[in-house]
Structures are given as structure tokens and as C-alpha cells.
Design a protein around this motif. Structure first.
Motif, mmCIF file in Angstrom:
data_model
loop_
_atom_site.group_PDB
_atom_site.id
_atom_site.type_symbol
_atom_site.label_atom_id
_atom_site.label_comp_id
_atom_site.label_asym_id
_atom_site.label_seq_id
_atom_site.Cartn_x
_atom_site.Cartn_y
_atom_site.Cartn_z
ATOM 1 N N ASN A 92 39.651 -0.989 121.922
ATOM 2 C CA ASN A 92 38.780 -2.152 122.081
ATOM 3 C C ASN A 92 37.406 -1.707 122.584
ATOM 4 O OD1 ASN A 92 40.128 -1.583 124.629
ATOM 5 N ND2 ASN A 92 39.271 -3.497 125.422
ATOM 6 N N SER A 93 36.360 -2.370 122.091
ATOM 7 C CA SER A 93 34.995 -1.993 122.457
ATOM 8 C C SER A 93 34.414 -2.869 123.555
ATOM 9 C CB SER A 93 34.083 -2.054 121.230
ATOM 10 O OG SER A 93 34.088 -3.358 120.697
ATOM 11 N N GLY A 94 35.096 -3.947 123.886
ATOM 12 C CA GLY A 94 34.632 -4.852 124.934
ATOM 13 C C GLY A 94 35.805 -5.407 125.706
ATOM 14 N N SER A 95 35.516 -6.194 126.707
ATOM 15 C CA SER A 95 36.546 -6.797 127.542
ATOM 16 C C SER A 95 37.324 -7.847 126.741
ATOM 17 C CB SER A 95 35.882 -7.442 128.759
ATOM 18 O OG SER A 95 36.848 -7.945 129.626
ATOM 19 N N THR A 96 38.649 -7.685 126.684
ATOM 20 C CA THR A 96 39.493 -8.591 125.897
ATOM 21 C C THR A 96 40.958 -8.435 126.314
ATOM 22 O OG1 THR A 96 40.097 -9.294 123.655
ATOM 23 C CG2 THR A 96 39.859 -6.932 124.013
ATOM 24 N N TYR A 97 41.794 -9.330 125.845
ATOM 25 C CA TYR A 97 43.240 -9.190 126.065
ATOM 26 C C TYR A 97 43.984 -8.876 124.771
ATOM 27 C CZ TYR A 97 44.524 -13.658 123.975
ATOM 28 O OH TYR A 97 44.747 -14.674 123.086
ATOM 29 N N ALA A 98 43.269 -8.904 123.615
ATOM 30 C CA ALA A 98 43.921 -8.660 122.317
ATOM 31 C C ALA A 98 43.057 -7.753 121.453
ATOM 32 C CB ALA A 98 44.172 -9.977 121.594
ATOM 33 N N LEU A 99 43.712 -6.866 120.726
ATOM 34 C CA LEU A 99 43.027 -5.956 119.812
ATOM 35 C C LEU A 99 43.693 -6.033 118.449
ATOM 36 C CD1 LEU A 99 41.075 -3.547 119.216
ATOM 37 C CD2 LEU A 99 42.982 -2.059 119.884
#
Length: 182
Positions: free
Chosen positions: A128-135
Motif C-alpha cells: 500500500n502507498s498510503g494509509s488504508t485498511y485494505a489493499l
């Protein structure tokens, strides 16, 4: 003369008719659900699994093989989700910073001659390239009648990993199931 085939008891005509009607209604209901529920994907097979590494943390992994209803392109897809068990098993999203989620896909095609699956396309581990909970990780396989490995049976094996409390928590591979694509 034995009329037990017409009797309302066990094995009778009325029981068989009722069973047939129930099966017909259930088949129609399932068909309606699939017809109304197939929004963006024209043709897809998918499976999801959850992996718990601690009492309050788990990873959701979905593996899909689908043909886009808009472009016709065939894709293998991995969706890795970082989840918590705060409001029930694997339900609460846990946001992770860039580089903390990873996923990969292997798209297989059935070879009729060797009677075995072979890897048609793979993605490698992507992050992932940014803040997230899913890829989501995709492996495109081309347009109808112009697939990377030709027409045939395709299936996707997806795997995900989440950096959590100082270690990578990696799922087992999840098989999407297979279907025939032109």
C-alpha cells in the motif's frame, strides 16, 4: 393394484410434487439474487477467508477471478484487509500506514494436455502507498478472445500480509475457484 404412488404418504406423488415445487422456487430465488446482485462484474468467481493471528487482530483475504462488464478485461485479484475483533469476529477495520499491507496474486490456467494448472500471470508482492485498511492487487489478463494464455479455465490464488506489532502476519493462499473465460 397398488396405488401407493398416488398416496399422500412417503414416496407419493404429492410429496414428489411438493419437493419439486420447493426446489423450483429455491432455484428461481437464487437466480434472482445473482441477477440483481451482479453490479460491476459480468463474470466472476470469488472466495474469502479470515485468518486470526491474535485474539483482537485478523486478516481478511479475498481471491477473485473476474471479467469486467465494462471493458471485458479478465483480472486476477487479491484484496487484503486489516481487521479487528472488537465488534464481532473480523469486523472492525484497522488502518495501517504506507507499506504495512502487502498482497500478491497468481493466476492459473488449466492445461488440457498435461491435465494440470500452470501459472499464466503473477503480480509479485505489492504494498500500500498510503494509509488504508485494505489493499487490492490486480493481474490483468487481456480482452476476450485475446487472453494472455488463450481461452480456457482460469483461477486465482491470492495471498496477503499485514505488518502488525513488529511482525508480518501472512495468510494462507486463498483459491478463487475457477471458471471458463473466452
Amino acid at each position: 393394484m397398488n396405488f401407493s404412488a398416488f398416496a399422500p404418504g412417503a414416496g407419493g406423488l404429492f410429496r414428489r410434487t411438493r419437493t419439486w415445487c420447493v426446489r423450483l422456487v429455491l432455484t428461481l430465488l437464487v437466480g434472482v439474487v445473482f441477477a440483481l446482485g451482479s453490479g460491476g462484474d459480468a463474470h466472476a468467481v470469488s472466495r474469502e477467508a479470515y485468518f486470526t493471528s491474535e485474539s483482537s487482530f485478523c486478516i481478511g483475504e479475498r481471491s477473485s477471478t473476474y471479467q469486467s462488464s465494462y471493458s471485458g478485461v479478465l483480472y486476477g485479484e487479491s484484496v487484503t484487509r486489516s481487521l479487528g475483533n472488537y465488534y464481532g469476529p473480523c469486523t472492525a477495520a484497522i488502518t495501517k500506514p504506507a507499506g504495512y499491507l502487502s498482497g500478491r496474486v497468481f493466476v492459473y490456467k488449466w492445461d488440457e494436455r498435461s491435465r494440470d494448472w500452470f501459472v499464466c500471470r503473477r503480480s509479485g508482492w505489492l504494498y500500500n502507498s498510503g494509509s488504508t485498511y485494505a489493499l487490492s492487487v490486480y493481474a490483468p489478463l487481456g480482452y476476450p478472445y485475446n487472453r494472455w494464455c488463450g481461452s480456457g479455465w482460469y483461477g486465482t490464488e491470492a495471498q496477503g500480509s499485514v505488518w502488525h506489532r513488529g511482525a508480518w502476519r501472512t495468510t494462507e493462499p486463498v483459491w478463487s475457484g475457477s471458471d471458463y473465460y473466452y
